[in-house]
Each structure stands twice: as structure tokens, then as C-alpha cells.
Design a protein around this motif. Structure first.
Motif, PDB file in Angstrom:
ATOM      1  N   LYS A  83     -24.047 -87.661 -19.835  1.00 20.36           N
ATOM      2  CA  LYS A  83     -24.459 -89.254 -20.407  1.00 20.36           C
ATOM      3  C   LYS A  83     -25.638 -88.820 -21.232  1.00 20.36           C
ATOM      4  O   LYS A  83     -26.665 -89.201 -21.309  1.00 20.36           O
ATOM      5  CB  LYS A  83     -25.526 -89.520 -18.643  1.00 20.36           C
ATOM      6  N   GLN A  84     -25.573 -87.858 -22.151  1.00 20.26           N
ATOM      7  CA  GLN A  84     -26.302 -87.584 -22.851  1.00 20.26           C
ATOM      8  C   GLN A  84     -25.227 -87.038 -24.537  1.00 20.26           C
ATOM      9  O   GLN A  84     -24.334 -86.600 -24.341  1.00 20.26           O
ATOM     10  CB  GLN A  84     -26.790 -86.351 -23.209  1.00 20.26           C
ATOM     11  N   SER A  85     -25.764 -87.924 -25.190  1.00 19.56           N
ATOM     12  CA  SER A  85     -25.501 -87.919 -26.816  1.00 19.56           C
ATOM     13  C   SER A  85     -25.617 -87.268 -27.188  1.00 19.56           C
ATOM     14  O   SER A  85     -26.599 -86.560 -27.783  1.00 19.56           O
ATOM     15  CB  SER A  85     -25.091 -89.645 -27.216  1.00 19.56           C
ATOM     16  N   TYR A  86     -24.848 -86.472 -28.427  1.00 23.38           N
ATOM     17  CA  TYR A  86     -25.153 -85.360 -29.355  1.00 23.38           C
ATOM     18  C   TYR A  86     -24.283 -85.701 -30.158  1.00 23.38           C
ATOM     19  O   TYR A  86     -23.051 -86.637 -30.567  1.00 23.38           O
ATOM     20  CB  TYR A  86     -24.659 -83.970 -28.817  1.00 23.38           C
ATOM     21  N   ILE A  87     -24.757 -84.987 -32.364  1.00 24.98           N
ATOM     22  CA  ILE A  87     -24.161 -84.843 -33.534  1.00 24.98           C
ATOM     23  C   ILE A  87     -24.221 -83.671 -33.449  1.00 24.98           C
ATOM     24  O   ILE A  87     -24.760 -82.693 -33.325  1.00 24.98           O
ATOM     25  CB  ILE A  87     -24.690 -86.084 -34.215  1.00 24.98           C
ATOM     26  N   ARG A  88     -22.925 -83.401 -33.978  1.00 25.97           N
ATOM     27  CA  ARG A  88     -22.886 -82.191 -34.077  1.00 25.97           C
ATOM     28  C   ARG A  88     -22.376 -82.028 -35.831  1.00 25.97           C
ATOM     29  O   ARG A  88     -21.151 -82.760 -35.704  1.00 25.97           O
ATOM     30  CB  ARG A  88     -21.562 -81.109 -33.147  1.00 25.97           C
ATOM     31  N   VAL A  89     -23.003 -80.903 -36.788  1.00 32.00           N
ATOM     32  CA  VAL A  89     -22.156 -80.310 -37.911  1.00 32.00           C
ATOM     33  C   VAL A  89     -21.365 -79.961 -38.190  1.00 32.00           C
ATOM     34  O   VAL A  89     -22.069 -78.900 -37.596  1.00 32.00           O
ATOM     35  CB  VAL A  89     -23.440 -81.205 -39.006  1.00 32.00           C
ATOM     36  N   PHE A  90     -19.949 -79.952 -39.006  1.00 33.84           N
ATOM     37  CA  PHE A  90     -19.350 -78.207 -38.682  1.00 33.84           C
ATOM     38  C   PHE A  90     -19.338 -78.521 -40.266  1.00 33.84           C
ATOM     39  O   PHE A  90     -19.525 -79.182 -40.911  1.00 33.84           O
ATOM     40  CB  PHE A  90     -18.314 -78.461 -38.462  1.00 33.84           C
ATOM     41  N   ASP A  91     -18.979 -76.829 -40.986  1.00 31.19           N
ATOM     42  CA  ASP A  91     -18.757 -76.980 -42.818  1.00 31.19           C
ATOM     43  C   ASP A  91     -17.199 -76.534 -42.406  1.00 31.19           C
ATOM     44  O   ASP A  91     -16.665 -75.277 -42.569  1.00 31.19           O
ATOM     45  CB  ASP A  91     -19.432 -75.224 -42.791  1.00 31.19           C
ATOM     46  N   THR A  92     -16.411 -78.181 -42.988  1.00 29.72           N
ATOM     47  CA  THR A  92     -15.618 -77.689 -43.308  1.00 29.72           C
ATOM     48  C   THR A  92     -14.683 -76.807 -44.115  1.00 29.72           C
ATOM     49  O   THR A  92     -13.515 -76.329 -43.874  1.00 29.72           O
ATOM     50  CB  THR A  92     -15.098 -78.884 -43.251  1.00 29.72           C
ATOM     51  N   GLU A  93     -16.086 -76.628 -44.970  1.00 27.99           N
ATOM     52  CA  GLU A  93     -14.990 -75.458 -45.886  1.00 27.99           C
ATOM     53  C   GLU A  93     -14.784 -73.889 -45.914  1.00 27.99           C
ATOM     54  O   GLU A  93     -13.699 -73.537 -45.690  1.00 27.99           O
ATOM     55  CB  GLU A  93     -16.184 -74.884 -47.311  1.00 27.99           C
ATOM     56  N   LYS A  94     -15.865 -74.054 -44.627  1.00 30.36           N
ATOM     57  CA  LYS A  94     -15.943 -72.810 -43.852  1.00 30.36           C
ATOM     58  C   LYS A  94     -14.128 -72.707 -43.147  1.00 30.36           C
ATOM     59  O   LYS A  94     -13.994 -71.698 -42.778  1.00 30.36           O
ATOM     60  CB  LYS A  94     -16.721 -71.926 -42.946  1.00 30.36           C
ATOM     61  N   ALA A  95     -13.989 -73.844 -42.424  1.00 29.55           N
ATOM     62  CA  ALA A  95     -13.217 -73.784 -41.321  1.00 29.55           C
ATOM     63  C   ALA A  95     -12.347 -73.417 -41.831  1.00 29.55           C
ATOM     64  O   ALA A  95     -10.994 -73.340 -41.016  1.00 29.55           O
ATOM     65  CB  ALA A  95     -13.408 -75.088 -40.725  1.00 29.55           C
TER      66      ALA A  95
END
Length: 222
Positions: A8-20
Motif C-alpha cells: 500500500k505504498q508507492s515507489y519509483i526505482r531508477v535503473f542504469d540500463t547501460e550497466k544492465a
């Protein structure tokens, strides 16, 4: 960037697509938790990927600075939940759509309302034509779509559901045309990169492809 809810809590996650893509760890480089009194509904990148503009369920827009890792600005723009948030590719125009029945063109930094469009029903999608900077066929047009919740249509009738899409002139605010065809709430609209067509997707499960006729590119529809 991923927006999700957990317990019941919202989040935003940021990923480094270049590293992935290079085979590195898929760990988030930043996680943004929503304040306890609201829910994140939509999010778009700010200029140079240095910030994230976030829409909420209480009509508020917020700017999160990724370098400072903090919210740096917020403003109440709508009276109800923001259902749509889109930025033009050059970061000059930010358009919203809300459950309060309005779509608003706002300043990307101050969130000041520049122009508002009364859709009349919950506006679930608002998208700006990429032809706004075209030298040959310049069009300052926005398409708004949505409609009332499907569960409410049984009591009011499909004709009053507000499932038609409406095109407005951004500069003057005039409604130019209504496009029908869906029989459920329209949740998504998107222009083709050349601005010659757009697609719409609705809750009834259909995706419609709309190709503009030659008349659209004349002075008849400014």
C-alpha cells in the motif's frame, strides 16, 4: 524508471540500463518512496535526466532532483487524481489528464497552468501532436481521452460514458473534433512519430489505429 506499489505504498526505482545491458547487476541506483499521505500515479523524465516529474492521486505534481535525491518542488494542479502525464520530446510542454475532468498544459518547471481543456469526464490520457514544431504541417493539437469508470456505465448508459476522444487547439483552447469508436474507458493515446496518425487503447480490449485524412493537413483544421 519503474513505478510500483508494495504494501500500500508507492515507489519509483531508477535503473542504469547501460550497466544492465553490459551484464552488470540489476540493482536500482535510486529509490523514491511516496510520502505517507499520497500515491504516485505517473512519472516522466525531466531535462537531461536530472529530475523526475511525478503525478499523484491528490492532484499534486512534484519534482524529484536525482542529484540531490530530494523533492525540490511541488504544486497542486488538479482537484483529483492525475491519470495522465506526458512531456514533449523537447521538454517544453507538459500535459496532464485528471479524474476531475480536465486536462492541463502546464509549465514543466513551475507547473503553472498555461491552458486548460474541459474534457467533462475523467481524462485518462492526454497527448500532444509532434507536429508542434513541424515546418511543413505545424499543428498545435492535443488529444484527450478517457471516460467514466466502466462499473458506472451500467447505471448511466454507454452513450453518456464519455468514451469519445476530443482534439483541441492548444493555443486557443477550441475543441476541433470528436472521435468515437470505443465502448469502454480509453486509457491510452499516442501519436505516430510523424504526426500523421495516432493509436488509442481502451478498457474493452481494442486498440484503434486512426490515420488522419489529407484535409487534416490543410488550413481547414488549425
Amino acid at each position: 524508471m519503474c513505478l510500483y506499489e508494495n504494501e500500500k505504498q508507492s515507489y519509483i526505482r531508477v535503473f542504469d540500463t547501460e550497466k544492465a545491458l553490459a551484464g552488470g547487476k540489476h540493482e536500482a541506483i535510486c529509490e523514491i518512496a511516496a510520502p505517507a499521505d499520497l500515491v504516485f500515479t505517473k512519472a516522466v523524465w525531466g531535462p537531461k535526466n536530472g529530475s523526475i516529474i511525478i503525478a499523484t492521486n491528490i492532484g499534486k505534481l512534484m519534482t524529484f532532483n536525482l542529484e540531490q535525491k530530494a523533492f525540490v518542488y511541488e504544486l497542486s494542479v488538479h482537484k483529483n487524481e492525475i491519470l495522465s502525464l506526458q512531456m514533449t520530446y523537447d521538454f517544453t510542454m507538459l500535459i496532464t489528464g485528471s479524474r476531475d475532468g480536465y486536462s492541463k498544459l502546464v509549465h514543466p518547471e513551475t507547473f503553472e497552468t498555461i491552458k486548460e481543456f474541459h474534457y467533462g469526464k475523467p481524462c485518462r490520457s492526454a497527448t500532444i501532436s509532434p507536429l508542434f514544431d513541424s515546418k511543413k504541417h505545424q499543428k498545435f493539437h492535443v488529444i484527450c481521452a478517457g471516460g467514466q469508470d466502466a462499473k458506472d456505465v451500467t447505471t448511466t448508459g454507454a452513450d453518456s460514458g464519455g468514451f469519445e476522444m476530443k482534439m483541441y487547439n492548444i493555443i486557443f483552447g477550441d475543441k476541433l473534433v470528436e472521435i468515437t469508436g470505443h465502448f469502454g474507458p480509453v486509457h491510452s493515446t499516442s501519436f505516430s512519430p510523424d504526426g500523421h496518425a495516432f493509436a488509442s487503447g481502451a478498457e474493452e480490449g481494442y486498440v484503434h489505429y486512426h490515420r488522419f485524412p489529407p484535409e487534416y493537413f490543410t488550413k481547414k483544421l488549425e
